[in-house]
Design a protein around this motif. Sequence first.
Motif, PDB file in Angstrom:
ATOM      1  N   ASP A 233       0.826  -1.217   0.000  1.00  0.00           N
ATOM      2  CA  ASP A 233       0.000   0.000   0.000  1.00  0.00           C
ATOM      3  C   ASP A 233       0.856   1.260   0.000  1.00  0.00           C
ATOM      4  OD1 ASP A 233      -2.282  -1.612   0.187  1.00  0.00           O
ATOM      5  OD2 ASP A 233      -2.056  -1.724   2.365  1.00  0.00           O
ATOM      6  N   GLY A 234       1.944   1.234  -0.759  1.00  0.00           N
ATOM      7  CA  GLY A 234       2.780   2.421  -0.851  1.00  0.00           C
ATOM      8  C   GLY A 234       2.080   3.547  -1.600  1.00  0.00           C
ATOM      9  N   ASP A 235       2.594   4.756  -1.431  1.00  0.00           N
ATOM     10  CA  ASP A 235       1.932   5.902  -2.073  1.00  0.00           C
ATOM     11  C   ASP A 235       2.907   6.821  -2.783  1.00  0.00           C
ATOM     12  OD1 ASP A 235       3.249   6.945   0.076  1.00  0.00           O
ATOM     13  OD2 ASP A 235       1.513   7.965   0.962  1.00  0.00           O
ATOM     14  N   THR A 239       4.899   3.778  -7.284  1.00  0.00           N
ATOM     15  CA  THR A 239       3.727   2.952  -6.990  1.00  0.00           C
ATOM     16  C   THR A 239       2.509   3.468  -7.741  1.00  0.00           C
ATOM     17  OG1 THR A 239       4.591   2.445  -4.787  1.00  0.00           O
ATOM     18  CG2 THR A 239       2.259   2.052  -5.157  1.00  0.00           C
ATOM     19  N   ALA A 240       2.329   4.790  -7.695  1.00  0.00           N
ATOM     20  CA  ALA A 240       1.194   5.392  -8.406  1.00  0.00           C
ATOM     21  C   ALA A 240       1.279   5.115  -9.899  1.00  0.00           C
ATOM     22  CB  ALA A 240       1.155   6.892  -8.143  1.00  0.00           C
ATOM     23  N   LEU A 241       2.475   5.183 -10.454  1.00  0.00           N
ATOM     24  CA  LEU A 241       2.647   4.935 -11.890  1.00  0.00           C
ATOM     25  C   LEU A 241       2.415   3.464 -12.220  1.00  0.00           C
ATOM     26  CD1 LEU A 241       3.339   6.067 -14.637  1.00  0.00           C
ATOM     27  CD2 LEU A 241       5.766   5.761 -14.112  1.00  0.00           C
ATOM     28  N   ALA A 242       2.895   2.573 -11.354  1.00  0.00           N
ATOM     29  CA  ALA A 242       2.692   1.142 -11.588  1.00  0.00           C
ATOM     30  C   ALA A 242       1.204   0.803 -11.581  1.00  0.00           C
ATOM     31  CB  ALA A 242       3.433   0.324 -10.531  1.00  0.00           C
ATOM     32  N   ARG A 243       0.467   1.417 -10.677  1.00  0.00           N
ATOM     33  CA  ARG A 243      -0.978   1.184 -10.625  1.00  0.00           C
ATOM     34  C   ARG A 243      -1.673   1.729 -11.869  1.00  0.00           C
ATOM     35  NH1 ARG A 243      -1.501   3.148  -4.366  1.00  0.00           N
ATOM     36  NH2 ARG A 243      -0.878   1.166  -3.379  1.00  0.00           N
ATOM     37  N   ALA A 244      -1.309   2.941 -12.247  1.00  0.00           N
ATOM     38  CA  ALA A 244      -1.973   3.572 -13.390  1.00  0.00           C
ATOM     39  C   ALA A 244      -1.661   2.850 -14.690  1.00  0.00           C
ATOM     40  CB  ALA A 244      -1.556   5.037 -13.482  1.00  0.00           C
ATOM     41  N   GLU A 329       0.736  -3.532  -6.198  1.00  0.00           N
ATOM     42  CA  GLU A 329       0.463  -3.917  -4.817  1.00  0.00           C
ATOM     43  C   GLU A 329       1.668  -3.826  -3.892  1.00  0.00           C
ATOM     44  OE1 GLU A 329      -0.075  -6.080  -7.403  1.00  0.00           O
ATOM     45  OE2 GLU A 329      -2.188  -5.529  -7.707  1.00  0.00           O
ATOM     46  N   THR A 330       2.871  -4.082  -4.404  1.00  0.00           N
ATOM     47  CA  THR A 330       4.027  -4.255  -3.523  1.00  0.00           C
ATOM     48  C   THR A 330       5.281  -3.603  -4.109  1.00  0.00           C
ATOM     49  OG1 THR A 330       3.130  -6.390  -2.818  1.00  0.00           O
ATOM     50  CG2 THR A 330       5.425  -5.932  -2.261  1.00  0.00           C
ATOM     51  N   THR A 331       6.045  -2.996  -3.221  1.00  0.00           N
ATOM     52  CA  THR A 331       7.382  -2.511  -3.566  1.00  0.00           C
ATOM     53  C   THR A 331       8.392  -3.386  -2.836  1.00  0.00           C
ATOM     54  OG1 THR A 331       6.684  -0.216  -3.874  1.00  0.00           O
ATOM     55  CG2 THR A 331       9.015  -0.593  -3.398  1.00  0.00           C
ATOM     56  N   THR A 332       9.312  -3.986  -3.576  1.00  0.00           N
ATOM     57  CA  THR A 332      10.354  -4.832  -2.987  1.00  0.00           C
ATOM     58  C   THR A 332      11.691  -4.137  -3.177  1.00  0.00           C
ATOM     59  OG1 THR A 332       9.086  -6.822  -3.527  1.00  0.00           O
ATOM     60  CG2 THR A 332      11.415  -7.103  -2.976  1.00  0.00           C
ATOM     61  N   VAL A 333      12.379  -3.895  -2.077  1.00  0.00           N
ATOM     62  CA  VAL A 333      13.650  -3.174  -2.150  1.00  0.00           C
ATOM     63  C   VAL A 333      14.702  -3.920  -1.340  1.00  0.00           C
ATOM     64  CG1 VAL A 333      12.931  -1.663  -0.233  1.00  0.00           C
ATOM     65  CG2 VAL A 333      14.832  -0.981  -1.695  1.00  0.00           C
ATOM     66  N   VAL A 334      15.873  -4.109  -1.954  1.00  0.00           N
ATOM     67  CA  VAL A 334      17.018  -4.736  -1.300  1.00  0.00           C
ATOM     68  C   VAL A 334      18.047  -3.645  -1.034  1.00  0.00           C
ATOM     69  CG1 VAL A 334      18.839  -6.466  -1.483  1.00  0.00           C
ATOM     70  CG2 VAL A 334      16.565  -6.920  -2.455  1.00  0.00           C
ATOM     71  N   ILE A 335      18.484  -3.544   0.218  1.00  0.00           N
ATOM     72  CA  ILE A 335      19.293  -2.411   0.666  1.00  0.00           C
ATOM     73  C   ILE A 335      20.536  -2.918   1.378  1.00  0.00           C
ATOM     74  CG2 ILE A 335      19.336  -0.387   2.193  1.00  0.00           C
ATOM     75  CD1 ILE A 335      16.219  -0.443   2.005  1.00  0.00           C
ATOM     76  N   ASP A 336      21.664  -2.281   1.123  1.00  0.00           N
ATOM     77  CA  ASP A 336      22.839  -2.454   1.971  1.00  0.00           C
ATOM     78  C   ASP A 336      22.703  -1.481   3.132  1.00  0.00           C
ATOM     79  OD1 ASP A 336      23.948  -4.435   0.495  1.00  0.00           O
ATOM     80  OD2 ASP A 336      25.580  -3.245  -0.359  1.00  0.00           O
ATOM     81  N   GLN A 337      22.637  -2.044   4.336  1.00  0.00           N
ATOM     82  CA  GLN A 337      22.469  -1.220   5.525  1.00  0.00           C
ATOM     83  C   GLN A 337      23.687  -0.326   5.719  1.00  0.00           C
ATOM     84  OE1 GLN A 337      22.118  -3.512   9.130  1.00  0.00           O
ATOM     85  NE2 GLN A 337      22.965  -1.840  10.338  1.00  0.00           N
ATOM     86  N   PRO A 338      23.491   0.962   6.105  1.00  0.00           N
ATOM     87  CA  PRO A 338      24.635   1.850   6.328  1.00  0.00           C
ATOM     88  C   PRO A 338      25.477   1.401   7.499  1.00  0.00           C
ATOM     89  CG  PRO A 338      22.597   2.877   7.058  1.00  0.00           C
ATOM     90  CD  PRO A 338      22.210   1.639   6.311  1.00  0.00           C
ATOM     91  N   ALA A 339      26.791   1.569   7.381  1.00  0.00           N
ATOM     92  CA  ALA A 339      27.701   1.218   8.472  1.00  0.00           C
ATOM     93  C   ALA A 339      27.433   2.101   9.682  1.00  0.00           C
ATOM     94  CB  ALA A 339      29.150   1.379   8.014  1.00  0.00           C
ATOM     95  N   GLY A 340      27.642   1.535  10.874  1.00  0.00           N
ATOM     96  CA  GLY A 340      27.461   2.307  12.090  1.00  0.00           C
ATOM     97  C   GLY A 340      26.015   2.419  12.530  1.00  0.00           C
TER      98      GLY A 340
END
Length: 441
Positions: A233-235, A239-244, A329-340
């Motif tokens: 349910d991102g906004d 997301t809006a473009l993917a829905r449209a 419907e869904t956003t999937t994101v893979v992230i490298d967590q910041p150090a510290g």
Amino acid sequence: MSFGSTQVDTFDERTVEIAETIAATVETAWNRAQGEQQLSERNEELERLDRLNALIRGVHQHLVDADSRETIEQAVVGQLADSALYEFAWIGTRDPGTGTVTPREWAGVDDGYLDMLSISTERTGPNEDPIAAAIRTTDLQVVADVAIDPRTAPWREATLDRGARSCIAIPLRYNRSRYGVLAVYTSSPQSDERDHAVLKELGETIAHAIDAVETKRTLLSDSVTELMFEIHDGDDVLTALARASDCEITFDGLVPQHDGAARLFFATEDVNAKEVLDEARRLPSIAEVTLLRETETESVFEATVTESTVASHVIENGGLVRSLTVTAETTTVVIDQPAGTTVRKFVETIQSVYPSADLVARHSHDRPIRTREDMRAILSERLTARQREILETAYRSGYFESPRVQTGRDLSEALDITQSTFSHHLREGERRLCELVFDSA
């Protein structure tokens, strides 16, 4: 000056001459006094500016020598508090878990003062706390007189008791990374705006120094934590473009701009490019959109977006987007967590913006000797923000392809700069990139 009498024809010509002489003498003395006062005020102003410039130079020297964020923050507040210009200073950051400002370092004031502060970044409006507003808006906030400003009511008495009458809250921001706020206090009411530009620039310099040492820490780290989020349910704009458009969108890059907007690059597969363009142009958060290239199966677009996106929030908080795909419907994101940053803190940061975000995977892996992320981090140190913006925009816009998708003229117009300025920054960016690749130093 005036003379008067109840009698007719009291003042003869001689008396009038004497009165005029006296008036001229008084006027001369008055003008001289005014001139001396103005000269004194100018001298005081020059002395104050000299003290401020000396203070800024001292702070800069400490920033050059610092090797950690803690050292930077301690040096900054210490230098400011020791100066005759300020009573005390402290640096704080927003705690995403509580939504409050948490002090990190302070000088010239007891910790009891900071313990009693309860500054929420969630409460906005005309009486929003100026320190919270500095963090939220990244704009300098000035309290000319703590005694009468309604925004300072919760901490007015404690501040006055410690000898302060005015406060300036300076945001610590570099590019799109936010490192909190620097609050400095003076002993007298201050409405003079002549120092504000200098202090705002100081805040940017401090943030740049913090960014540099944090980047260095990341480069020296032997492993990295990879996090995968699913946001329902991102906004945001993708997301809006993917829905449209009823399609899947793949994030391809983000280039922040000076005015707060960003150039967003993304791709779609097996969908009509014209339909995507038409839907994109209907979205209020997209100021401009261009089809960069199109094949039988894939279309690549560039859009100027005026609102934050998932990618921009990740980047602002020091993370690196490895991949990001968006469906209706869904956003999937893979992230490298910041150090510290702990996993818990980073997850809370993302969830504070996207409450429906779920952490669905987490694992650590060793870093190779030189990764793509390392190269990006090093480039961030060696390139100015403008050089980075132009070099990445040129690359992602197809400037280096043959034939070129967009020319130098196209890009200089899009960036609202002259073609010669575009060429200068591009060549300088290319030179520094070549130094990184070919020089052994």
